[in-house]
Design an enzyme around this catalytic site. Structure first.
Site, PDB file in Angstrom:
ATOM      1  N   GLU A   1       2.266   5.370  -3.948  1.00 50.72           N
ATOM      2  CA  GLU A   1       2.381   6.632  -4.717  1.00 50.72           C
ATOM      3  C   GLU A   1       3.758   7.303  -4.563  1.00 50.72           C
ATOM      4  O   GLU A   1       4.244   7.801  -5.575  1.00 50.72           O
ATOM      5  CB  GLU A   1       1.313   7.649  -4.263  1.00 50.72           C
ATOM      6  CG  GLU A   1      -0.097   7.219  -4.412  1.00 50.72           C
ATOM      7  CD  GLU A   1      -0.570   6.355  -3.252  1.00 50.72           C
ATOM      8  OE1 GLU A   1       0.019   6.424  -2.153  1.00 50.72           O
ATOM      9  OE2 GLU A   1      -1.493   5.579  -3.449  1.00 50.72           O
TER      10      GLU A   1
ATOM     11  N   ASP B   1      -8.823   4.436  -2.796  1.00 52.79           N
ATOM     12  CA  ASP B   1      -9.867   4.515  -1.778  1.00 52.79           C
ATOM     13  C   ASP B   1     -11.041   5.363  -2.261  1.00 52.79           C
ATOM     14  O   ASP B   1     -11.268   6.490  -1.794  1.00 52.79           O
ATOM     15  CB  ASP B   1      -9.289   5.106  -0.493  1.00 52.79           C
ATOM     16  CG  ASP B   1      -8.164   4.258   0.068  1.00 52.79           C
ATOM     17  OD1 ASP B   1      -8.065   3.084  -0.296  1.00 52.79           O
ATOM     18  OD2 ASP B   1      -7.375   4.779   0.877  1.00 52.79           O
TER      19      ASP B   1
ATOM     20  N   ASP C   1       0.840  -1.193   0.000  1.00 54.91           N
ATOM     21  CA  ASP C   1       0.000   0.000   0.000  1.00 54.91           C
ATOM     22  C   ASP C   1       0.880   1.250   0.000  1.00 54.91           C
ATOM     23  O   ASP C   1       2.085   1.189   0.264  1.00 54.91           O
ATOM     24  CB  ASP C   1      -0.913  -0.008   1.222  1.00 54.91           C
ATOM     25  CG  ASP C   1      -2.276   0.587   0.937  1.00 54.91           C
ATOM     26  OD1 ASP C   1      -2.370   1.398   0.002  1.00 54.91           O
ATOM     27  OD2 ASP C   1      -3.234   0.239   1.641  1.00 54.91           O
TER      28      ASP C   1
END
Length: 782
Positions: free
Chosen positions: A419, A484, A416
């Site tokens: 980015e 999300d 996760d």
């Protein structure tokens, strides 16, 4: 204009050429001088050529940055000089760097408005001389970014009539065709419409694609004001690749050759992946797994999301709530299931590794050299970011995952915040400014785990769940999702073109959190819900149409490369959306599993060719201008046209059937001519689904998971033209499917051939299942 000193240019050149992974040295076929602008031409294949432009020869001749990993190859290329300029040619294309006259002294007006850089013009043409693409100019504008004297660099390209543009990663504004827009190509978790992801590869419907070789934040304006303009925030040269092809699949084959093949995921990745934010205990997770088996519903993977740890950055498993993770995973395996666990690259100050990593210099730093802790713009962002641009740091990270987590029986890893979530702008990685390398992190972070897994688990197929990508990230075995997103109808509607744009960027495996990740909180339904919410525990009672939304979303994700349920809600399993929704969801789930022989074969073809199998219509119907801007329906492999329902309370939708083929309604088997729009019935238990005439669709028997060998139930044939389909299967978990020196691939395949004139289906050899073809064929009525 003000130029960097030679010493500084040399320093920057060293920075550009220092490899984070082993790369071949640049090998230009030639570097030509256009009155001070140096243009290097470096072929990689007959249809792939790199162009680099700089004022400094060291930079012009330097290799590309991270992402492309192929070796240059000028085999078959020639270079000549004539009155038009320098012409570089292969069997697939020619590239001309136009001759430029000696510049005249500028007029009074030109002193203010003419560009100071020596102009460069480049034309790419087909062998017949027709123009494919044309670069009309380049730019370098001096600026200071993050304390570094550098440039804003860019290039402009001409626009062809009726040209359309696709790709550039993930953009969730709800539009597929990028023409006339300005795309902020940067990883941005906080983008208003949903997270943006930059993969600077753009394809067109005019036979070419451009790979932009710069990892800083980039803006692209395709076809705006009769030009396509690329501009990156940090750089000292322009570097890009042109890939040409007669079909879009040739463009994707070129991208794969340039940046790496997409591995075949484990077969379990094609089944249902069940997740929640979050399972708080071992008992809860196993209870959900047992719930699927008790109900006779197929399931392949259980996911353990965040905060299973004792503290962010401990890289441990809290034994208070997960007392026996190894035993938990052994239980899942006994049920034919696998597991994925979320591992974050963030370390709280109080975690056991924070001081160690800080002392090593393996965390993101500010301009003073201090560790960056948290992100000021969001209160929930405590902790420091692992500097995965440092090969020692990412090797250490994999070692901790292996020893602390994989040792407990977890199969695969959810990386996760790729980015990364802690935005690097204004700060520094080990290789340089976070602004200079803004978009690079997903590549290097997933590389560490992919390389570590390949080394330490060579016979176990890798899988990484990742939230962002960059050029080449597909080669690390990553599956991507749209981050999300909100749990609303509007968001569902925008997922469809978002996913098609992402797969058009050369990243085949994309999906979204079924039902949305954010807590269900949508506006009041305008129409009566199609499903009674009685018995639903997934949302508050006031969101009466959420079971309907989830069901439509689940139907859509049943026809995306991966199918994962996830979300920040009290319950997520398919029996928790009400008694009315459960049988409908079970029907779509069983259809998904019936299609796994088809899907797995498509995955193998993607590994071999680089082409995605979730495909915007422009890819397969280039001669139908009506499909150029359609982003709310798509092809799923060569057979299926999928038209998701993304509007609340409706039971039909308009579907365009592309010209050049006839189409069968999957549910009714009614045949339609292409080149027309129809109104398709869409009751809540159906997704508008059409099959192209001349298709072969193998379908399997129901299995509890892909761990059970799946026999074929039927091979459906939809007449209308001759067709072939390569049916492929293997053990689903090892790497033996790959072609390696001295080893034979373990998988088996058979080419199915339909002869439309004779009405017969044959196979090139034994089916992978060893069944008799003749007993399986079902020909849909002509």
């Amino acid at each position: 204009m003000s130029l960097l000193s030679a010493a500084r240019l040399l320093l920057i050149g060293t920075c550009l050429t220092s490899a984070l992974t082993v790369q071949a040295k640049a090998n230009p076929l030639a570097t030509v001088d256009r009155n001070g602008s140096l243009v290097a031409i470096e072929p990689y294949a007959p249809n792939i050529v790199r162009v680099t432009i700089s004022l400094d020869r060291t930079l012009a001749d330097a290799p590309p940055g991270e992402g492309p990993n192929a070796k240059s190859d000028a085999t078959g290329w020639t270079h000549r000089t004539d009155a038009s300029g320098d012409v570089f040619a292969s069997s697939a294309l020619s590239l001309t760097v136009a001759a430029q006259p000696w510049p005249k002294a500028p007029s009074q007006m030109q002193r203010y408005f003419a560009p100071s850089l020596p102009p460069v013009s480049i034309a790419v043409r087909k062998p017949d001389g027709s123009t494919i693409a044309e670069m009309t100019g380049w730019e370098m504008s001096p600026q200071t970014v993050n304390g570094e004297k550098t440039f804003r660099v860019g290039a402009s390209f001409a626009v062809q009539p009726n040209e359309h543009y696709y790709g550039l990663g993930q953009n969730q504004e709800g539009v597929l065709d990028l023409k006339g827009r300005t795309i902020d190509c940067r990883h941005n978790y906080d983008a208003p419409a949903g997270e943006t992801v930059c993969v600077p590869f753009m394809v067109t419907n005019k036979g070419y694609g451009i790979v932009w070789d710069n990892p800083s934040a980039t803006t692209v304006s395709p076809g705006l004001s009769n030009a396509t303009h690329w501009q990156s925030n940090v750089g000292e040269r322009v570097s890009f690749f042109v890939i040409t092809g007669d079909t879009t699949d040739e463009l994707y084959a070129g991208y794969a050759k340039l940046t790496g093949a997409t591995p075949l995921p484990p077969k379990a990745a094609f089944g249902l992946i069940q997740s929640k934010a979050r399972y708080e205990t071992q008992a809860e997770l196993l209870g959900v797994a047992n719930g699927y088996r008790k109900r006779g519903l197929p399931l392949d993977v259980m996911v353990l999301d965040w905060f299973y740890w004792s503290r962010m950055g401990q890289l441990d498993i809290d034994r208070t709530y997960f007392p026996d993770p190894k035993g938990m995973n052994d239980t899942l395996k006994s049920m034919g299931m696998h597991s994925i666990i979320s591992v974050w690259p963030r370390f709280e100050k109080e975690s056991r590794y924070f001081n160690f990593l800080g002392t090593k210099g393996w965390l993101l730093k500010d301009k003073d050299g201090d560790v960056v802790d948290g992100l000021a713009i969001r209160s929930d962002r405590a902790g420091a970011l692992l500097d995965s641009t440092n090969p020692d740091a990412r090797a250490w990270f994999w070692d901790r995952i292996r020893d602390n987590i994989a040792s407990q029986g977890f199969d695969w890893f959810w990386l996760d915040e790729t980015e990364p979530d802690l935005v690097p702008d204004g700060n520094f990685f080990s290789i340089g400014s976070g602004d200079r390398y803004h978009n690079l992190y997903p590549l290097v972070h997933t590389s560490g785990v992919a390389e570590g897994s390949a080394r330490d688990r060579p016979d176990f197929r890798n899988l990484i769940l990742a939230r962002a990508a960059y050029l080449g990230t597909q080669r690390n075995g990553a599956l991507f999702w749209s981050s999300d997103v909100q749990a609303t109808w509007e968001t569902l509607h925008r997922q469809v073109p978002a996913g098609l744009g992402f797969t058009a960027s050369g990243m085949a495996y994309w999906s979204s959190d079924t039902g949305g990740w954010q807590y269900p909180n949508g506006p009041k339904a305008e129409r009566s819900p199609l499903l009674d919410p009685a018995g639903a525990t997934a949302m508050s009672p006031s969101y009466t149409d959420y079971p309907e939304l989830f069901t439509r979303w689940f139907a859509y994700n049943s026809f995306t490369p991966t199918l994962r349920i996830h979300g920040q809600r009290p319950a997520t399993a398919i029996w928790e959306y009400g008694t009315a929704a459960e049988p409908v969801l079970a029907g779509f789930l069983r259809l998904r599993y019936a299609l796994i022989p088809y899907l797995y074969s498509l995955g193998y073809q993607t590994y071999r060719t680089g082409a995605p199998f979730m495909r915007a219509l422009f890819m397969d119907f280039p001669n139908d201008p009506a499909v150029a801007t359609i982003g709310d329906e798509y092809m799923f492999g060569p057979a299926f046209l999928v038209a998701p329902v993304t509007e609340q309370g409706v039971t039909s939708r308009k579907v365009y059937l592309p010209a050049g083929a006839d189409w069968y309604d999957y549910w009714t088997e009614q045949r339609y001519a292409g080149g027309q729009s129809i109104v398709a019935a869409a009751p809540i238990d159906r997704i508008p689904l059409f099959v192209r005439a001349g298709s072969i669709v193998p379908m399997g028997v129901q299995v509890p998971s892909t761990a059970t060998k799946q026999a074929l139930e039927t091979i459906k044939v939809y007449p209308g033209r001759d067709a072939t389909f390569t049916l492929y299967d293997d053990d689903g978990v090892t790497n033996a499917y790959k072609t390696t020196a001295g080893k034979t691939k373990s998988g088996t395949s058979a080419v199915l051939k339909w002869n439309d004139a004779s009405g017969t289906l044959t196979a090139s050899g034994p089916l992978p299942t060893r069944q008799d073809v003749k007993t399986l064929v079902k020909i849909v009525a002509r």
